[in-house]
Design a protein around this motif. Structure first.
Motif, PDB file in Angstrom:
ATOM      1  N   ARG A 211       0.822  -1.209   0.000  1.00 52.00           N
ATOM      2  CA  ARG A 211       0.000   0.000   0.000  1.00 52.00           C
ATOM      3  C   ARG A 211       0.861   1.266   0.000  1.00 52.00           C
ATOM      4  O   ARG A 211       0.351   2.361  -0.222  1.00 52.00           O
ATOM      5  CB  ARG A 211      -0.941   0.003   1.213  1.00 52.00           C
ATOM      6  N   LEU A 212       2.159   1.094   0.272  1.00 54.50           N
ATOM      7  CA  LEU A 212       3.072   2.226   0.180  1.00 54.50           C
ATOM      8  C   LEU A 212       3.314   2.564  -1.292  1.00 54.50           C
ATOM      9  O   LEU A 212       3.330   1.670  -2.141  1.00 54.50           O
ATOM     10  CB  LEU A 212       4.399   1.910   0.865  1.00 54.50           C
ATOM     11  N   THR A 213       3.549   3.834  -1.564  1.00 51.28           N
ATOM     12  CA  THR A 213       3.708   4.264  -2.967  1.00 51.28           C
ATOM     13  C   THR A 213       5.059   4.897  -3.251  1.00 51.28           C
ATOM     14  O   THR A 213       5.290   5.379  -4.364  1.00 51.28           O
ATOM     15  CB  THR A 213       2.598   5.272  -3.328  1.00 51.28           C
ATOM     16  N   ASP A 214       5.968   4.915  -2.269  1.00 49.65           N
ATOM     17  CA  ASP A 214       7.229   5.634  -2.464  1.00 49.65           C
ATOM     18  C   ASP A 214       8.423   4.707  -2.665  1.00 49.65           C
ATOM     19  O   ASP A 214       9.561   5.062  -2.347  1.00 49.65           O
ATOM     20  CB  ASP A 214       7.497   6.594  -1.300  1.00 49.65           C
ATOM     21  N   TYR A 215       8.195   3.494  -3.201  1.00 48.64           N
ATOM     22  CA  TYR A 215       9.307   2.597  -3.483  1.00 48.64           C
ATOM     23  C   TYR A 215      10.172   3.160  -4.615  1.00 48.64           C
ATOM     24  O   TYR A 215       9.682   3.854  -5.508  1.00 48.64           O
ATOM     25  CB  TYR A 215       8.806   1.208  -3.879  1.00 48.64           C
ATOM     26  N   GLY A 216      11.459   2.840  -4.572  1.00 46.30           N
ATOM     27  CA  GLY A 216      12.373   3.293  -5.608  1.00 46.30           C
ATOM     28  C   GLY A 216      13.639   2.480  -5.614  1.00 46.30           C
ATOM     29  O   GLY A 216      13.731   1.417  -4.981  1.00 46.30           O
ATOM     30  N   ASN A 217      14.656   2.977  -6.310  1.00 45.87           N
ATOM     31  CA  ASN A 217      15.910   2.242  -6.456  1.00 45.87           C
ATOM     32  C   ASN A 217      16.639   2.010  -5.135  1.00 45.87           C
ATOM     33  O   ASN A 217      17.481   1.123  -5.039  1.00 45.87           O
ATOM     34  CB  ASN A 217      16.846   2.980  -7.418  1.00 45.87           C
ATOM     35  N   LEU A 218      16.361   2.837  -4.128  1.00 48.33           N
ATOM     36  CA  LEU A 218      17.071   2.741  -2.844  1.00 48.33           C
ATOM     37  C   LEU A 218      16.167   2.205  -1.739  1.00 48.33           C
ATOM     38  O   LEU A 218      16.334   2.524  -0.569  1.00 48.33           O
ATOM     39  CB  LEU A 218      17.629   4.120  -2.452  1.00 48.33           C
ATOM     40  N   SER A 219      15.212   1.361  -2.108  1.00 45.31           N
ATOM     41  CA  SER A 219      14.273   0.814  -1.124  1.00 45.31           C
ATOM     42  C   SER A 219      14.675  -0.597  -0.709  1.00 45.31           C
ATOM     43  O   SER A 219      15.208  -1.373  -1.515  1.00 45.31           O
ATOM     44  CB  SER A 219      12.848   0.778  -1.695  1.00 45.31           C
ATOM     45  N   LEU A 220      14.398  -0.919   0.540  1.00 42.03           N
ATOM     46  CA  LEU A 220      14.626  -2.278   1.050  1.00 42.03           C
ATOM     47  C   LEU A 220      13.562  -2.610   2.078  1.00 42.03           C
ATOM     48  O   LEU A 220      12.849  -1.735   2.575  1.00 42.03           O
ATOM     49  CB  LEU A 220      16.026  -2.412   1.652  1.00 42.03           C
ATOM     50  N   VAL A 221      13.459  -3.890   2.390  1.00 39.24           N
ATOM     51  CA  VAL A 221      12.520  -4.378   3.403  1.00 39.24           C
ATOM     52  C   VAL A 221      13.306  -5.168   4.432  1.00 39.24           C
ATOM     53  O   VAL A 221      14.159  -5.999   4.065  1.00 39.24           O
ATOM     54  CB  VAL A 221      11.422  -5.266   2.772  1.00 39.24           C
ATOM     55  N   TRP A 222      13.027  -4.909   5.695  1.00 33.65           N
ATOM     56  CA  TRP A 222      13.660  -5.662   6.781  1.00 33.65           C
ATOM     57  C   TRP A 222      12.586  -6.403   7.559  1.00 33.65           C
ATOM     58  O   TRP A 222      11.613  -5.804   8.021  1.00 33.65           O
ATOM     59  CB  TRP A 222      14.428  -4.711   7.711  1.00 33.65           C
ATOM     60  N   VAL A 223      12.776  -7.717   7.705  1.00 30.10           N
ATOM     61  CA  VAL A 223      11.907  -8.535   8.552  1.00 30.10           C
ATOM     62  C   VAL A 223      12.747  -8.950   9.754  1.00 30.10           C
ATOM     63  O   VAL A 223      13.663  -9.772   9.618  1.00 30.10           O
ATOM     64  CB  VAL A 223      11.385  -9.781   7.812  1.00 30.10           C
ATOM     65  N   PRO A 224      12.485  -8.386  10.946  1.00 31.68           N
ATOM     66  CA  PRO A 224      13.300  -8.717  12.119  1.00 31.68           C
ATOM     67  C   PRO A 224      13.229 -10.204  12.458  1.00 31.68           C
ATOM     68  O   PRO A 224      12.224 -10.871  12.206  1.00 31.68           O
ATOM     69  CB  PRO A 224      12.671  -7.875  13.233  1.00 31.68           C
ATOM     70  N   ARG A 225      14.315 -10.726  13.010  1.00 31.69           N
ATOM     71  CA  ARG A 225      14.343 -12.122  13.434  1.00 31.69           C
ATOM     72  C   ARG A 225      13.297 -12.346  14.510  1.00 31.69           C
ATOM     73  O   ARG A 225      12.961 -11.447  15.289  1.00 31.69           O
ATOM     74  CB  ARG A 225      15.732 -12.520  13.934  1.00 31.69           C
ATOM     75  N   SER A 226      12.766 -13.556  14.563  1.00 35.53           N
ATOM     76  CA  SER A 226      11.702 -13.836  15.525  1.00 35.53           C
ATOM     77  C   SER A 226      11.758 -15.293  15.952  1.00 35.53           C
ATOM     78  O   SER A 226      12.051 -16.183  15.156  1.00 35.53           O
ATOM     79  CB  SER A 226      10.337 -13.538  14.891  1.00 35.53           C
TER      80      SER A 226
END
Length: 498
Positions: A211-226
Motif C-alpha cells: 500500500r506504500l507508494t514511495d518505493y524506488g531504487n534505494l528501497s529495502l525491506v527488513w523482517v526482524p528475526r523472531s
C-alpha cells in the motif's frame, strides 16, 4: 598496456560516506561510465564537473534485468578493448553487494584478458545496520526482492530484502513472506537509508506492504528475526527440532521407547487415514492426516539418527537426487512427450541404478520388487499384472469368469468335506481369481472393496440410527427387523447420493 576495468562503488547515497580512494578515482577518470544515474551521488558528480555516461538507455531496450546486465557487460568489455586507458565503471553502493554486472565481469574478464580492479564503497547494508539498529551477528540474510522464494526464508534470521524497486515488486515480496509469516507481522520498509533529507522508514504490518507508494531504487525491506512459534511452526527445521526433543532425554517417554518395529503398524494406519480423506472433500482434514504420515517418516528417521545410521537430511538428499536423476526430461536433455514416455524413462533409469550396484536386472525374478507387506488384494493385483506383461494371462474375460466359478465350486466342496486348512487355501484361491476378474474389468480391487466397506458402514449406521429413534438397542431387536431397515437404507441412501 594491459586492458583494464576499474569498478568503484558510489556508496549508499550520502556524499559524506564516499571513500577518499573512490573519490580520487572518479576525479582521475578520463571517461566515467555509470550503471545508472538514478542515484543521489550523481548531483555531486555534476557539481564537480565530472563527466559521465550512463547505461540507463539499455534498461529501455531490453525486457529483463538479466538481458540489461549482459548488455552492460558486453559494452564495458568492448570499451576496455578499445580504450588506451582504464575504463572506470561506477555502481551504486558496494561493487560486491547485489551487483550482477560485477559478477559477470568477474567471470568474463579473465577469459578476455582484461584486468579487473574493484574499489569498495559503502553498501546499503552499512546504513541498514545503522538506521534500523540490528546487529547482523545475531543471524542475518540478504535476499533479492525480484527473485524471492519462500524456501530461502528463515524466521530466526534478520532478513533484509533488497531491490524492491516498486509497488509491484513489493506485492510479490509480501505474498511470498505471507506464506511463512502471519499477516500482521511488523516489517520495516526503508527508503534512501543514510541519505540526508531523503531517508524514510515505515514500520507497518506485513499485509500493508504494497500500500506504500514511495518505493524506488534505494528501497529495502527488513523482517526482524523472531522466535515466535507462529512463524517457526511453518518451517521444516522446527518439525525436525520438535521430533529431536521428543526422542531426547527430556522428551516423551512413549516416543523414546519406539523402534522401527513398534511403529510398523502406525505407518500403515496413517497411510490409510490419508487415503480416507481423499473422498471427504475436506482439505483441512487431509492436511492434518498428511502431517500424521509425515510424523512417521520423521520418527523413523530420528530413530535411525539416534542409532548412528542416517538422518532425515540423508532421506531428503536421497529423494532429491533420485527425483532429479529419474526425471532427465525435466532436469536434463532427455525427451518425454507424454506420461508413457516419462514412465519409460523412469523404468530404464531404475534398471541402470541396479546395474550400478552390481545387480543384473535380467537375473532378478520377474515378480521381485513387489513389497511383501502390501495389502493382500493390492499385492495380488500387482503380481498378476506383472505376470501378464510376459503373456501369462487369460486371453478373454469369459475364461476368467469360468475360473472364478470353478474356484467358487472348489470352496463349496472344501466347506462340505475338507478341513479348515483346505478351506483356508480354497478361499484364498477364490479371492485371487476375483482379483484377476477385477483386473480384466479395469477396476482396482482395493478401491472396489473400499467402496463396499463404505457402503456397508453407511447402511449399518442407518440401522443403528433408526433403532435409536425407536428407542431401541441392538439387544432389543432381531435379524428380521434389521434386514428390513437394511433394505430401507439401500433405498434412502441411494436417493441421498444422487
Amino acid at each position: 598496456m594491459q586492458r583494464q576495468i576499474i569498478v568503484v562503488g558510489l556508496g549508499s547515497g550520502d556524499e559524506n560516506q564516499l571513500t577518499l580512494g573512490v573519490w580520487k578515482q572518479l576525479q582521475a577518470a578520463d571517461k566515467l561510465y555509470l550503471r545508472t544515474d538514478r542515484h543521489p551521488m550523481i548531483a555531486m558528480l555534476r557539481n564537480n564537473g565530472i563527466k559521465y555516461e550512463s547505461f540507463d538507455k539499455l534498461y529501455e531496450s531490453h525486457s529483463t534485468f538479466e538481458q540489461v546486465y549482459e548488455a552492460i557487460t558486453d559494452a564495458l568489455l568492448a570499451l576496455a578493448a578499445a580504450a588506451p586507458t582504464p575504463v572506470v565503471y561506477a555502481v551504486p553502493g558496494h561493487p560486491m553487494v547485489a551487483e550482477m554486472t560485477v559478477q559477470l565481469l568477474r567471470a568474463r574478464c579473465p577469459k578476455q584478458g582484461v584486468a579487473l580492479q574493484l574499489l569498495g564503497g559503502e553498501s546499503f547494508l552499512d546504513q541498514a545496520f545503522l538506521s534500523l539498529g540490528f546487529d547482523p551477528i545475531e543471524g542475518f540474510q540478504l535476499l533479492n526482492g525480484t527473485d524471492l522464494s519462500v524456501h530461502s526464508l528463515n524466521p530466526q534470521l534478520h532478513t533484509v530484502i533488497g531491490q524492491v524497486y516498486d509497488t509491484h515488486t513489493a506485492s510479490d515480496v509480501k505474498l511470498t513472506l505471507m506464506e511463512l509469516y502471519p499477516d500482521e507481522t511488523e516489517v520495516v520498509v526503508g527508503h534512501a537509508l543514510g541519505v540526508n533529507g531523503e531517508e524514510k522508514i515505515h514500520r507497518i504490518p506485513l499485509y500493508e506492504m504494497d500500500r506504500l507508494t514511495d518505493y524506488g531504487n534505494l528501497s529495502l525491506v527488513w523482517v526482524p528475526r523472531s522466535n515466535q512459534e507462529r512463524a517457526r511452526s511453518r518451517t521444516f527445521a522446527r518439525l525436525h527440532e520438535i521430533v529431536e526433543i521428543l526422542r531426547g532425554p527430556e522428551g516423551c517417554p512413549w516416543d523414546r521407547e519406539q523402534t522401527h518395529r513398534s511403529l510398523r503398524r502406525n505407518l500403515i494406519e496413517e497411510a490409510y487415514e490419508v487415503l480416507e480423506t481423499f473422498d471427504e472433500e475436506d482439505p483441512e482434514h487431509m492436511a492434518e492426516e498428511l502431517g500424521d504420515l509425515l510424523l512417521q517418516v520423521m520418527l523413523h528417521s530420528q530413530i535411525a539418527a539416534d542409532e548412528g545410521e542416517f538422518t532425515v537430511l540423508d532421506v531428503i538428499q536421497t529423494l532429491n537426487e533420485k527425483l532429479i536423476r529419474r526425471h532427465p526430461h525435466v532436469f536434463g536433455a532427455a525427451q518425454a512427450d507424454d506420461a508413457a514416455d516419462a514412465l519409460a524413462n523412469w523404468q530404464e533409469i531404475k534398471q541402470e541404478e541396479k546395474r550400478s550396484k552390481g545387480i543384473d536386472p535380467e537375473a532378478l525374478p520377474l515378480l521381485s520388487g513387489i513389497p511383501r507387506e502390501l495389502p493382500g488384494l493390492m499385492r495380488a493385483y500387482k503380481l498378476q499384472k506383472k505376470a501378464a506383461q510376459v503373456g501369462f494371462d487369460w486371453p478373454e474375460l469369459d475364461d476368467v469368469l469360468e475360473i472364478v466359478e470353478s474356484e467358487w465350486e472348489e470352496l463349496k466342496e472344501a466347506i462340505s468335506i475338507y478341513s479348515h486348512k483346505e478351506q483356508h487355501e480354497e478361499l484364498g484361491d477364490l479371492l485371487f481369481s476375483v482379483v484377476n476378474l477385477s483386473r480384466f474389468l479395469k477396476i482396482e480391487p482395493e478401491e472396489a472393496l473400499a467402496d463396499a466397506n463404505r457402503k456397508f458402514f453407511d447402511r449399518f449406521g442407518y440401522i443403528e440410527q433408526q433403532l435409536r429413534l425407536k428407542g431401541k438397542r441392538f439387544d432389543q431387536t432381531d435379524l428380521q427387523e434389521m434386514e428390513s431397515l437394511w433394505q430401507e437404507a439401500k433405498k434412502v441412501l441411494k436417493i441421498d447420493n444422487t
